[in-house]
Design a protein around this motif. Structure first.
Motif, PDB file in Angstrom:
ATOM      1  N   UNK A   1     -32.597 -58.015  64.879  1.00 27.39           N
ATOM      2  CA  UNK A   1     -33.802 -58.345  65.647  1.00 27.39           C
ATOM      3  C   UNK A   1     -34.669 -57.092  65.793  1.00 27.39           C
ATOM      4  N   UNK A   2     -35.995 -57.275  65.881  1.00 16.89           N
ATOM      5  CA  UNK A   2     -36.905 -56.116  65.943  1.00 16.89           C
ATOM      6  C   UNK A   2     -36.579 -55.175  67.110  1.00 16.89           C
ATOM      7  N   UNK A   3     -36.077 -55.725  68.228  1.00 19.17           N
ATOM      8  CA  UNK A   3     -35.743 -54.854  69.360  1.00 19.17           C
ATOM      9  C   UNK A   3     -34.359 -54.216  69.218  1.00 19.17           C
ATOM     10  N   UNK A   4     -33.677 -54.520  68.110  1.00 21.10           N
ATOM     11  CA  UNK A   4     -32.389 -53.882  67.846  1.00 21.10           C
ATOM     12  C   UNK A   4     -31.243 -54.417  68.703  1.00 21.10           C
ATOM     13  N   UNK A   5     -31.490 -55.484  69.466  1.00 20.21           N
ATOM     14  CA  UNK A   5     -30.441 -56.008  70.346  1.00 20.21           C
ATOM     15  C   UNK A   5     -29.359 -56.763  69.575  1.00 20.21           C
TER      16      UNK A   5
ATOM     17  N   UNK B   1     -25.488 -72.524  62.116  1.00 14.20           N
ATOM     18  CA  UNK B   1     -26.876 -73.009  62.129  1.00 14.20           C
ATOM     19  C   UNK B   1     -27.506 -72.752  63.498  1.00 14.20           C
ATOM     20  N   UNK B   2     -26.730 -73.026  64.515  1.00  9.44           N
ATOM     21  CA  UNK B   2     -27.201 -72.829  65.883  1.00  9.44           C
ATOM     22  C   UNK B   2     -27.501 -71.346  66.147  1.00  9.44           C
ATOM     23  N   UNK B   3     -26.594 -70.485  65.676  1.00 10.22           N
ATOM     24  CA  UNK B   3     -26.761 -69.044  65.889  1.00 10.22           C
ATOM     25  C   UNK B   3     -28.053 -68.552  65.240  1.00 10.22           C
ATOM     26  N   UNK B   4     -28.319 -69.048  64.031  1.00  8.52           N
ATOM     27  CA  UNK B   4     -29.538 -68.605  63.344  1.00  8.52           C
ATOM     28  C   UNK B   4     -30.788 -69.014  64.121  1.00  8.52           C
TER      29      UNK B   4
ATOM     30  N   UNK C   1     -25.570 -55.721  69.496  1.00 10.90           N
ATOM     31  CA  UNK C   1     -24.517 -56.739  69.412  1.00 10.90           C
ATOM     32  C   UNK C   1     -24.528 -57.314  68.001  1.00 10.90           C
ATOM     33  N   UNK C   2     -23.489 -57.001  67.243  1.00 11.63           N
ATOM     34  CA  UNK C   2     -23.425 -57.507  65.876  1.00 11.63           C
ATOM     35  C   UNK C   2     -22.610 -58.802  65.883  1.00 11.63           C
ATOM     36  N   UNK C   3     -23.313 -59.920  65.734  1.00 12.02           N
ATOM     37  CA  UNK C   3     -22.690 -61.240  65.871  1.00 12.02           C
ATOM     38  C   UNK C   3     -22.261 -61.753  64.501  1.00 12.02           C
ATOM     39  N   UNK C   4     -20.964 -62.021  64.364  1.00 10.58           N
ATOM     40  CA  UNK C   4     -20.421 -62.468  63.089  1.00 10.58           C
ATOM     41  C   UNK C   4     -19.812 -63.850  63.253  1.00 10.58           C
ATOM     42  N   UNK C   5     -20.323 -64.788  62.454  1.00  9.82           N
ATOM     43  CA  UNK C   5     -19.858 -66.172  62.571  1.00  9.82           C
ATOM     44  C   UNK C   5     -19.053 -66.517  61.330  1.00  9.82           C
TER      45      UNK C   5
ATOM     46  N   UNK D   1     -30.911 -67.059  67.727  1.00  8.80           N
ATOM     47  CA  UNK D   1     -31.217 -65.626  67.629  1.00  8.80           C
ATOM     48  C   UNK D   1     -32.453 -65.379  66.767  1.00  8.80           C
ATOM     49  N   UNK D   2     -32.911 -66.463  66.115  1.00 12.95           N
ATOM     50  CA  UNK D   2     -34.064 -66.349  65.218  1.00 12.95           C
ATOM     51  C   UNK D   2     -33.817 -65.266  64.163  1.00 12.95           C
ATOM     52  N   UNK D   3     -32.618 -65.288  63.613  1.00 17.48           N
ATOM     53  CA  UNK D   3     -32.248 -64.305  62.600  1.00 17.48           C
ATOM     54  C   UNK D   3     -31.573 -65.023  61.438  1.00 17.48           C
ATOM     55  N   UNK D   4     -31.692 -64.448  60.264  1.00 19.70           N
ATOM     56  CA  UNK D   4     -30.945 -64.951  59.114  1.00 19.70           C
ATOM     57  C   UNK D   4     -29.776 -64.006  58.838  1.00 19.70           C
TER      58      UNK D   4
END
Ligand code: FMN
Ligand code: FES
Lengths: 431, 159
Positions: free
Chosen positions: B112-116, B98-101, B78-82, B104-107
């Protein structure tokens, strides 16, 4: 997806929105669909089509407002080379989301508009250049194009007239610059989207080195109604040099954001108050970006204007792409300038040095400023840097970055001063 | 390389759309549609597309480098674009970002390490009147808020 229509709207291009299956050819045919091309093929010479579009005072809806009929007349009559129609569906100007609705709700109107243009200049192939993010629209358009082929509105010998026209979608892959006409043509040819030097203009040397009519989605969508009802009737909907209606995208701090079709010359204060329901949260208006982020910003007290190309130009701004962004009193204009500049810095294609370097340094300066680390002399430096980009680039992206910046520094200088000496942004957290 | 029958049919149709001598016109759409199936523009894809369009790999590379949607590394499932551009910013797009980061714990541009999931801050996606807007893959989500974002992520996780 479509917001509730407003009673003040004059629904010409959006008149089929909301009908069941509005994107299907059957709905289109049941509501005037492909009647204009029938008329054009049976009763009009190509020159007569161009005359009618000239009489309509239709001006390009992509941003610059160039008269559409005049542009078509620049295509050489006799050309040893094939000619092309290119629909600009790259829609990426921040604040603009209207072409998306036109393609989603009524793709056949666009196909018919492109077809009539093709007949007018004797082109036999065309491309709809759609930004890559709009994949679902490419699917809708491909389906509609398939239907049009099936029913004989595209392909060989259209309606038995002997006229042939093929139309294809073409996907972009993420680049604001590819909305600029000459960069778009480079991209269509499979290259990096870098602007071409002009002249020659696309009407003479466009797609694949051939004469090309390139217009915005909404411009083409206006054509079938003009042909059916006459140029004069269309012109009469608007003001003298600004024919017809256009889709205004109201966004930002407004109670009823949405896309509304209003006559050219509709007063901006009524657009905000009556159509949009006023500034949200009972707040006061601070500023308006009248036509997408590339336009100089208007202060609240400058907004008593009719929304047409000439009035906006006389007021020192632009009608642009129809993206009307409403900004309330609690907004930090330094932050707005910074966000807008970050966009241009990201999207500059890097071909012209004033744009590439200018947007990057302005982005850095504005970032520093908004963080409270700016100096008094930075305020003038920002303006000077922006001023130095104006008119010095192959395409107007440099100007598009400079103009809003200059206007914000000039009109909201005190907000820059409020950020001096490490002071915290006075508007932070008000949202 | 061979692709799915559906993609092969599409590519075969695509290359016919451009005038004789201008096969290259198919380059950008071809790359994007292939990326959608393969996940990224790998060395093999560059080579394959170059062969099919009678270009050099370098000619393909320079185009890949220009377009922001084309990537050399796969995105998440899932490629999430804000969008945080002006109309979205004014309606809380930055809060969503800010919330999305955090959630999802992503910058920006991380996967993500699991590729989700992968996350990207994007420029205007043509949803300004329905701001703030998020796109996941090619799907639009309008009038977002941190709460709606959480619901969306839950839904995507269960997909
Ligand atoms: C940087 C830049 C981006 C542009 N983006 C678009 C766009 O997304 N859609 C569009 O129709 N016109 C866009 N334009 C304007 C086009 O260059 C061109 O003027 C327009 O498509 C012509 O069609 P029209 O006469 O019907 O408006 C852009 C211009 C510039 C300088
Ligand atoms: S500014 Fe976010 S969609 Fe246009």
């Amino acid at each position: 997806m479509y917001n509730a229509p407003h009673p003040l709207e004059v629904r010409i291009l959006t008149r089929r929105f909301g009908l069941p299956n509005s994107a299907s050819i059957d709905t289109y045919l049941a509501h005037d669909g492909y009647k204009a091309i029938e008329k054009a093929l049976a009763e009009m010479t190509p020159d007569k089509i161009i005359e009618e579009v000239k009489a309509s005072a239709l001006r390009g809806r992509g941003g610059a407002g160039f008269p559409a009929g005049l542009k078509w007349s620049f295509v050489p009559r006799q050309s040893p080379k094939p000619k092309y129609i290119v629909v600009n569906a790259d829609e990426s100007e921040p604040g603009t989301c209207k072409d998306r609705l036109l393609m989603e709700n009524d793709p056949h109107q666009l196909i018919e508009g492109a077809l009539i243009a093709a007949r007018a200049v004797d082109a036999h192939a065309g491309y709809i250049y759609v930004r890559g993010e709009y994949r679902y629209l490419i699917d809708i358009l491909d389906r509609a194009i398939g239907e049009a082929y099936q029913r004989g509105y595209l392909g060989k010998n259209i309606l038995g007239s002997g006229f042939d026209f093929d139309l294809h979608t073409h996907s972009g892959a993420g680049a604001y610059e590819c909305g600029e006409e000459s960069a778009l043509l480079e991209s269509l040819e499979g290259k990096r989207g870098i602007p071409r030097i002009r002249p020659p203009f696309p009407a003479v040397v466009g797609a694949f080195g051939c004469p090309t009519v390139l217009n915005n989605v909404e411009t083409f969508c206006s054509v079938p109604w003009i042909i059916l009802n006459g140029g004069a009737a269309y012109a009469n909907l608007g003001t003298r040099k600004n024919g017809g209606t256009r889709l205004f995208c109201l966004s930002g701090h407004i109670n009823r954001p949405g896309v509304y079709e209003l006559p050219m010359g509709f007063p901006l204060p009524r657009m905000i108050e009556e159509v949009g329901g006023g500034v949200w949260k009972g707040r006061k208006l601070k500023a308006v970006i009248p036509g997408g982020s590339s336009c100089p910003v208007l202060k609240a007290e400058e907004t008593n204007l009719p929304m047409d190309f000439d009035s906006l130009q006389a007021a020192g701004s632009m009608l642009g792409s129809g993206g009307v962004v409403i900004i309330d009193e609690d907004t930090c204009m330094v932050k707005a300038a910074l966000r807008i500049m970050r966009f241009y810095a990201h999207e500059s294609c890097g071909w012209c040095i004033p744009c590439r370097e200018g947007t990057m340094w302005l982005g850095k300066l504005l970032t520093r400023f908004h963080a409270g680390a700016g100096t008094m002399s930075d305020i003038d430096l920002i303006r000077e840097l922006a001023q130095n980009m104006l008119g010095k680039t192959f395409c107007p992206l440099g100007d598009a970055a400079a103009l809003p910046t200059i206007s914000i520094v000039k009109k909201f200088r005190e907000e820059f001063e409020e950020h001096l000496n490490g002071r915290k942004c006075p508007h932070e957290g008000k949202g | 390389m061979t692709f799915s029958a559906e993609l092969e049919a599409r590519l075969a149709d695509m290359v016919k759309r451009y005038p004789p001598g201008h096969l290259r016109g198919a380059l950008v759409p071809m790359l994007l549609y292939i990326q959608d199936e393969v996940g990224a523009i790998t060395e093999d894809v560059v080579q394959e597309v170059a062969t099919r369009l009678q270009l050099t790999p370098l000619q393909v590379e320079e185009v890949v480098g220009y377009y922001s949607m084309l990537r050399r590394q796969p995105a998440g499932r899932h490629h999430v674009q804000v969008c945080t551009n002006i109309s979205c910013l004014l309606r809380g797009g930055e809060k969503v970002w800010d919330h999305a980061r955090r959630q999802l714990n992503l910058q920006h541009k991380e996967t993500s390490p699991d590729g989700q999931f992968s996350l990207e801050e994007v420029e205007c996606i043509g949803a300004c009147s329905w701001a703030p807007a998020v796109q996941v893959g090619y799907d639009y989500y309008h009038e977002m808020s941190p709460e709606k974002f959480d619901e969306l992520v839950e839904k995507l996780k269960n997909q």
